[in-house]
Design an enzyme around this catalytic site. Structure first.
Site, PDB file in Angstrom:
ATOM      1  N   HIS A   1       0.810  -1.205   0.000  1.00 52.34           N
ATOM      2  CA  HIS A   1       0.000   0.000   0.000  1.00 52.34           C
ATOM      3  C   HIS A   1       0.845   1.256   0.000  1.00 52.34           C
ATOM      4  O   HIS A   1       0.401   2.319  -0.400  1.00 52.34           O
ATOM      5  CB  HIS A   1      -0.892   0.030   1.242  1.00 52.34           C
TER       6      HIS A   1
ATOM      7  N   ASP B   1       3.384  -5.115  12.195  1.00 53.56           N
ATOM      8  CA  ASP B   1       2.758  -5.596  10.955  1.00 53.56           C
ATOM      9  C   ASP B   1       3.358  -6.943  10.548  1.00 53.56           C
ATOM     10  O   ASP B   1       3.700  -7.155   9.382  1.00 53.56           O
ATOM     11  CB  ASP B   1       2.928  -4.545   9.849  1.00 53.56           C
TER      12      ASP B   1
HETATM   13  N1  LIG Z   1      14.410  -6.508   0.098  1.00 52.26           N
HETATM   14  C1  LIG Z   1      13.499  -6.992  -0.717  1.00 52.26           C
HETATM   15  N2  LIG Z   1      13.821  -7.939  -1.626  1.00 52.26           N
HETATM   16  C2  LIG Z   1      12.875  -8.431  -2.477  1.00 52.26           C
HETATM   17  N3  LIG Z   1      11.568  -8.068  -2.451  1.00 52.26           N
HETATM   18  C3  LIG Z   1      11.190  -7.136  -1.564  1.00 52.26           C
HETATM   19  C4  LIG Z   1      12.128  -6.559  -0.658  1.00 52.26           C
HETATM   20  N4  LIG Z   1      11.460  -5.665   0.118  1.00 52.26           N
HETATM   21  C5  LIG Z   1      10.171  -5.709  -0.283  1.00 52.26           C
HETATM   22  N5  LIG Z   1      10.003  -6.582  -1.288  1.00 52.26           N
HETATM   23  C6  LIG Z   1       8.729  -6.932  -1.967  1.00 52.26           C
HETATM   24  O1  LIG Z   1       7.932  -5.780  -2.058  1.00 52.26           O
HETATM   25  C7  LIG Z   1       6.691  -5.972  -1.341  1.00 52.26           C
HETATM   26  C8  LIG Z   1       6.258  -4.663  -0.757  1.00 52.26           C
HETATM   27  O2  LIG Z   1       7.222  -4.199   0.150  1.00 52.26           O
HETATM   28  P1  LIG Z   1       6.769  -3.655   1.557  1.00 52.26           P
HETATM   29  O3  LIG Z   1       6.030  -4.709   2.258  1.00 52.26           O
HETATM   30  O4  LIG Z   1       7.971  -3.115   2.257  1.00 52.26           O
HETATM   31  O5  LIG Z   1       5.797  -2.465   1.065  1.00 52.26           O
HETATM   32  P2  LIG Z   1       4.604  -1.751   1.800  1.00 52.26           P
HETATM   33  O6  LIG Z   1       4.045  -0.791   0.839  1.00 52.26           O
HETATM   34  O7  LIG Z   1       5.060  -1.180   3.094  1.00 52.26           O
HETATM   35  O8  LIG Z   1       3.598  -2.954   2.039  1.00 52.26           O
HETATM   36  P3  LIG Z   1       2.284  -3.076   2.957  1.00 52.26           P
HETATM   37  O9  LIG Z   1       1.096  -2.828   2.122  1.00 52.26           O
HETATM   38  O10 LIG Z   1       2.330  -4.511   3.456  1.00 52.26           O
HETATM   39  O11 LIG Z   1       2.445  -2.105   4.086  1.00 52.26           O
HETATM   40  C9  LIG Z   1       6.987  -7.070  -0.345  1.00 52.26           C
HETATM   41  O12 LIG Z   1       5.844  -7.760   0.041  1.00 52.26           O
HETATM   42  C10 LIG Z   1       7.954  -7.953  -1.131  1.00 52.26           C
HETATM   43  O13 LIG Z   1       7.274  -8.826  -1.986  1.00 52.26           O
HETATM   44 CA   LIG Z   2       4.362  -5.385   3.439  1.00 52.62          CA
HETATM   45 CA   LIG Z   3       4.287  -1.503   5.159  1.00 56.33          CA
END
Ligand SMILES: Nc1ncnc2c1ncn2[C@@H]1O[C@H](COP(=O)(O)OP(=O)(O)OP(=O)(O)O)[C@@H](O)[C@H]1O
Ligand SMILES: [Ca+2]
Ligand SMILES: [Ca+2]
Length: 640
Positions: free
Chosen positions: A160, A278
């Protein structure tokens, strides 16, 4: 089990519960849930409803959304699909991004600006929000020049708050190295909370990086449009994908390998004073496609710092994984342990412990329903596995195991060579012990004599981590050394001094293992065990032999027995010993303090104190063991 992936939402076609009668029940449940969604708040539970089966089959194999799926960053930035759909009962693959464990709607609303029902997108034409966003300080002080240092590659995931791409280092020592870049568009930061979240995510990653089970953080950049978080690239995909590709269940041994790594990193975070908030299978990534690949915690976007005695009140997280006390707005690190319990349950049986079609339905289940351990495969699982999960999913956070304790649980502790981390709970309990009267200390010592080998396992490990002298004792210096050795610089600045001050009494005296056990045992946790009654009775007998004595009135007036500390100054009472004829004096005293005459203080005295000799009764002993928290003392005082 059939394959559902790649199909539109026809859950029924794969639904083993899709017999007509079952379907009718489902529809009724949905209707009720929808009604509840419209009106009821989380705490307005009327009567517990028979839950729709919480079982939530996973389909195998999953066409896992490939780590290197061809999706352009621009397509990626157009917003996630499942954010606009209701949480489905069945996992369908491929998931429309972002992942199916959606954030609680209020979380998204507060962070990303207004959220329409079931929607996390920012309304494009919302002028007021745009104006507010324009006033936000979106300068983070991160490095500039991202584009000159990194060549961005394909998208590997999205959530998100941001999307993640591969990138290659263009120059310098690490030229050619592949990294992951989480891109958080500044346009999405329409609230002060959202900018603060991004700031804190980087701060926490920077502070915690270095643990084997935590994604390695390299640097953070920014330009006018985005924040870029540069991390190690985890090429093995999300834990969620592995669960799905295994058809939903892990063998107990395989689940242990996963749990071990999750508990390790979470115990580490907690010791550093960080609560993740989370935890879910989408936020754990494998470093490689290898079966035995290492697991790494990611996404500290909702994480926060928390002091040992502090309670947080922000409702944060993803609905299926949120702890009851988070919904009650008073929580700390234990909330993460609950989420680990949900993950453990899913790993072992392939279904969600708390399930409903709507968010408020899930919340009600979390608050009221007990997860089922009656349906397969639970009956064929080891009793230790069930006990492990139950003690992670204890609704009362004070009874829940900590992450460090979970690593000492009989289910997991003999799996490989487990290194148990220092537990912040020990310091919290020692602090309370040191402030207790000699009578409470004696009661706790009696209780500590009844601990079983299993319970002592954890205490022995914790004591060893404090590196006692060759005489088997610790003092403040040992604690200081152990903390300095085990915590990050960030934690040293933030909390170590507070902890040491709170344990100041140990500057001038030592504590041997026996006393350490009395000081560090958690009465609440023992009370949650089936054998608590036995423990307590046995301890009372020991206390009777060595420890019980006639009560001094000051003690009664003190926090520990009556919970009247703030309204009953002990200095006002001079009578040394409570005998029967002194009840009247005490009662008069209490009434003089303006307390309600209807309060049956005499009942308390009758039940807690033995009239024959003025010593503590069994009930009084148990009350004394607990001490009285300032919260219950206040409510007691209010009630009077
Ligand atoms: N270091 C990494 N290496 C490979 N893929 C990654 C890495 N970090 C994140 N991802 C991929 O990107 C996706 C989204 O990253 P992240 O969960 O940090 O984003 P977010 O926007 O904070 O998500 P959420 O909606 O769960 O809050 C992860 O679920 C994963 O699939
Ligand atoms: Ca996430
Ligand atoms: Ca997040």
């Amino acid at each position: 089990m059939g394959l559902c992936h790649g199909k539109p939402a026809s859950a029924e076609s794969c639904d083993p519960f899709s017999s007509p009668s079952h379907k009718k029940k489902e529809e009724e449940a949905t209707k009720k849930e929808t009604e509840a969604e419209a009106g009821a708040t989380v705490t307005e539970e009327k009567a517990p409803r028979p839950w729709a089966s919480p079982f939530f089959p996973f389909y195998s194999p999953s066409p896992a959304h490939s780590l290197f799926a061809k999706r352009s960053p621009s397509a990626a930035s157009q917003g996630g699909g499942s954010a606009t759909s209701t949480p489905g009962r069945f996992f369908k693959r491929p998931f429309p991004p972002p992942s199916p464990a959606k954030h609680i709607r209020a979380v998204l609303a507060r962070r990303l600006g207004s959220v329409k029902p079931n929607e996390a997108a920012i309304p494009a034409d919302d002028r007021e929000e745009r104006r507010a966003a324009a006033g936000l300080d979106k300068n983070f002080g991160f490095s500039k020049g991202f584009a000159s240092k990194y060549e961005i590659g394909e998208e590997v995931g999205r959530g998100h708050f941001g999307y993640t791409c591969t990138a290659k280092v263009k120059k310098g020592e690490s030229k050619g190295q592949q990294v992951a870049v989480k891109v958080i568009p500044k346009a999405k930061m329409t609230t002060a909370i959202a900018t603060e979240d991004a700031r804190r995510e980087v701060k926490i990653l920077r502070a915690l990086t270095g643990h084997n089970n935590l994604v390695h953080f390299y640097d953070a950049y920014e330009d006018n449009d985005n924040v870029y978080i540069i991390m190690e690239l985890c090429e093995g995909g999300e834990l969620l994908d592995r669960i799905l590709s295994r058809g939903g269940t892990y063998s107990e041994n395989d689940a242990k390998a996963v749990m071990l790594q999750i508990l390790n990193v979470v115990a580490f975070c907690h010791l550093q004073g960080v609560v993740h908030r989370d935890l879910k299978p989408e936020n754990f990534l494998f470093t490689s496609k290898d079966e035995n690949s290492q697991l790494k915690a990611i996404d500290f976007g909702l994480s926060d710092f928390v002091k040992p005695d502090e309670r947080l009140n922000d409702i944060v997280g993803s609905a299926y994984y949120v702890a009851p006390e988070v919904l009650h707005r008073s929580y700390s690190t234990e909330a993460d342990v609950w989420s680990i319990g949900v993950i453990a349950y899913i790993l072992l049986c392939g279904s969600r412990p708390f399930w409903a079609r709507t968010e408020s339905g899930i919340f009600r289940a979390v608050l009221k329903a007990d997860p089922s351990f009656a349906e397969p495969p639970w009956p064929s699982m080891s009793p230790e596995a069930k006990d492990f999960v139950k003690r992670l999913l204890s609704k009362d956070p004070r009874r829940r195991m900590t992450a460090a304790q979970a690593l000492c649980h009989p289910w997991i502790r003999n799996y490989k060579d487990i290194k148990v981390p220092l537990d912040i709970l020990v310091f919290r309990l020692i602090k309370s012990y040191l402030r207790s009267s000699s009578l409470r200390k004696a009661a706790l010592r009696a209780l500590s004599k009844t601990l079983t080998v299993d319970e002592l396992f954890y205490l022995k490990r914790q004591f060893a981590l404090l590196e006692p002298t060759k005489h088997g004792c610790i003092n403040l210096e040992n604690i200081k050394m152990a903390l300095m050795k085990n915590v990050t610089d960030q934690m040293k600045e933030l909390h170590v001094q507070d902890i040491l001050v709170s344990l100041g009494a140990l500057q001038y005296r030592r504590m041997d293992f026996d006393e350490f056990c009395a000081a560090s045992l958690s009465v609440h946790q023992l009370e949650g065990l089936d054998r608590w009654e036995q423990h307590a009775r046995c301890a009372y007998e020991l206390f009777e032999k060595d420890g019980n004595r006639a009560i001094v009135i000051e003690e009664l007036a003190s926090l520990e027995v009556l919970g009247l500390q703030n309204c009953f100054p002990s200095s006002a009472i001079s009578l040394p010993i409570l005998a029967q004829d002194q009840h009247g004096i005490l009662l008069t005293r209490i009434r003089e303090l303006g307390l309600s005459p209807s309060v049956p203080v005499h009942v308390v005295l009758r039940d807690w104190i033995r009239h024959t000799d003025g010593k503590l009764s069994f009930l009084g002993f148990v009350k004394l063991l607990h001490g009285v928290s300032s919260r219950s003392a206040q409510s007691l005082a209010k009630a009077r």
